[in-house]
Design a protein around this motif. Structure first.
Motif, mmCIF file in Angstrom:
data_model
loop_
_atom_site.group_PDB
_atom_site.id
_atom_site.type_symbol
_atom_site.label_atom_id
_atom_site.label_comp_id
_atom_site.label_asym_id
_atom_site.label_seq_id
_atom_site.Cartn_x
_atom_site.Cartn_y
_atom_site.Cartn_z
ATOM 1 N N ALA A 159 -4.971 2.947 -7.542
ATOM 2 C CA ALA A 159 -3.841 3.343 -6.691
ATOM 3 C C ALA A 159 -2.938 4.290 -7.449
ATOM 4 O O ALA A 159 -2.699 4.111 -8.646
ATOM 5 N N GLU A 160 -2.460 5.304 -6.733
ATOM 6 C CA GLU A 160 -1.462 6.223 -7.253
ATOM 7 C C GLU A 160 -0.156 5.885 -6.563
ATOM 8 O O GLU A 160 -0.064 5.957 -5.336
ATOM 9 N N LEU A 161 0.847 5.508 -7.358
ATOM 10 C CA LEU A 161 2.111 5.041 -6.821
ATOM 11 C C LEU A 161 3.262 5.874 -7.349
ATOM 12 O O LEU A 161 3.169 6.444 -8.438
ATOM 13 N N GLU A 162 4.332 5.924 -6.573
ATOM 14 C CA GLU A 162 5.579 6.533 -7.027
ATOM 15 C C GLU A 162 6.642 5.452 -7.014
ATOM 16 O O GLU A 162 6.720 4.668 -6.064
ATOM 17 N N VAL A 163 7.454 5.423 -8.063
ATOM 18 C CA VAL A 163 8.536 4.452 -8.161
ATOM 19 C C VAL A 163 9.836 5.242 -8.294
ATOM 20 O O VAL A 163 9.979 6.067 -9.202
ATOM 21 N N SER A 164 10.771 4.974 -7.386
ATOM 22 C CA SER A 164 12.047 5.694 -7.383
ATOM 23 C C SER A 164 12.951 5.191 -8.500
ATOM 24 O O SER A 164 12.671 4.166 -9.140
ATOM 25 N N ALA A 165 14.052 5.891 -8.712
ATOM 26 C CA ALA A 165 15.027 5.490 -9.728
ATOM 27 C C ALA A 165 15.577 4.101 -9.451
ATOM 28 O O ALA A 165 15.940 3.375 -10.367
ATOM 29 N N ALA A 166 15.595 3.704 -8.175
ATOM 30 C CA ALA A 166 16.093 2.380 -7.803
ATOM 31 C C ALA A 166 14.998 1.317 -7.824
ATOM 32 O O ALA A 166 15.265 0.154 -7.577
ATOM 33 N N ASN A 195 -1.801 7.101 -2.799
ATOM 34 C CA ASN A 195 -3.248 7.151 -2.622
ATOM 35 C C ASN A 195 -3.843 5.836 -3.099
ATOM 36 O O ASN A 195 -3.357 5.242 -4.057
ATOM 37 N N ARG A 196 -4.912 5.415 -2.409
ATOM 38 C CA ARG A 196 -5.632 4.217 -2.830
ATOM 39 C C ARG A 196 -7.121 4.488 -2.657
ATOM 40 O O ARG A 196 -7.547 5.001 -1.639
ATOM 41 N N ASP A 197 -7.891 4.108 -3.675
ATOM 42 C CA ASP A 197 -9.334 4.310 -3.657
ATOM 43 C C ASP A 197 -9.992 2.999 -4.060
ATOM 44 O O ASP A 197 -9.568 2.363 -5.033
ATOM 45 N N THR A 198 -11.021 2.608 -3.341
ATOM 46 C CA THR A 198 -11.709 1.352 -3.672
ATOM 47 C C THR A 198 -13.145 1.576 -4.113
ATOM 48 O O THR A 198 -13.858 0.612 -4.396
#
Length: 195
Positions: free
Chosen positions: A89-96, A103-106
């Motif tokens: 999984a490709e994730l983004e995490v905000s400053a908060a 994206n998610r690949d299995t």
């Protein structure tokens, strides 16, 4: 007398409605007396998530093993490999600390991720080891298995503003290579330009 009743009724309506207003009572002769003081709300403070916090938030959203954490402006990009080595999984995490899945690949190849998944030292432990060797804030941590020699690459921005690079051994957690590349980059740039 009638006027005082209307004013009191209006003040009661404001209080019941929950509006952040000052409650006031007015006597029959029209003199205003404050019954309560206005309470100002505390300012909302911006919370900047650290690399460690971004990794933890990403793992809560998508359990597995962190492969990389990289800051881009105020957003952290976190790649997580599933514990079976097939998912990613490709994730983004905000400053908060809010997580957005990009994206998610299995259908990944578990053999390609075996060293990462089976590694004794996690990205979180690699960051901790690098910070123990050099104070600052982690800006990047990345699993690097090029040339059949796996290691964690950790970049730290020191309190002096310079970037400090570290290689962390994935079996022992020992910081095996380190150094500041800020001075060497600027020196090599000026040397290559002939200045």
């Amino acid at each position: 007398m009638m006027r005082a009743r209307y004013v009191c009724a209006a003040a009661s309506a404001v209080l019941i409605a929950g509006a952040p207003a000052t409650a006031a009572a007015v006597s029959a002769d029209g003199v205003r007396a404050d019954a309560a003081r206005t309470v100002s709300a505390a300012p909302v403070l911006r919370v900047d998530t650290t690399a460690q916090g971004a990794a933890a938030a990403a793992l809560k959203h998508y359990p597995g093993v962190v492969e990389s954490v990289d800051k881009d402006g105020s957003v952290w990009h976190v790649d997580v490999v599933a514990k079976d080595g097939k998912g990613h999984a490709e994730l983004e995490v905000s400053a908060a600390g809010a997580v957005t899945e990009r994206n998610r690949d299995t259908g990944g190849n578990a053999a390609e991720n075996k060293a990462l998944v089976d590694g004794k030292v996690t990205a979180e432990q690699a960051m901790k080891a690098a910070l123990a060797a050099h104070a600052g804030q982690v800006t990047t941590v990345e699993w690097d298995d090029d040339d059949n020699a796996a290691s964690w690459h950790v970049e730290i921005q020191g309190e002096d503003g310079k970037t400090w690079d570290a290689q962390v051994d994935p079996a022992t957690g020992k910081v095996t290579g380190s150094g500041s590349d800020s001075d060497s980059d600027s020196d090599s740039d000026s040397d290559s330009d002939g200045n």
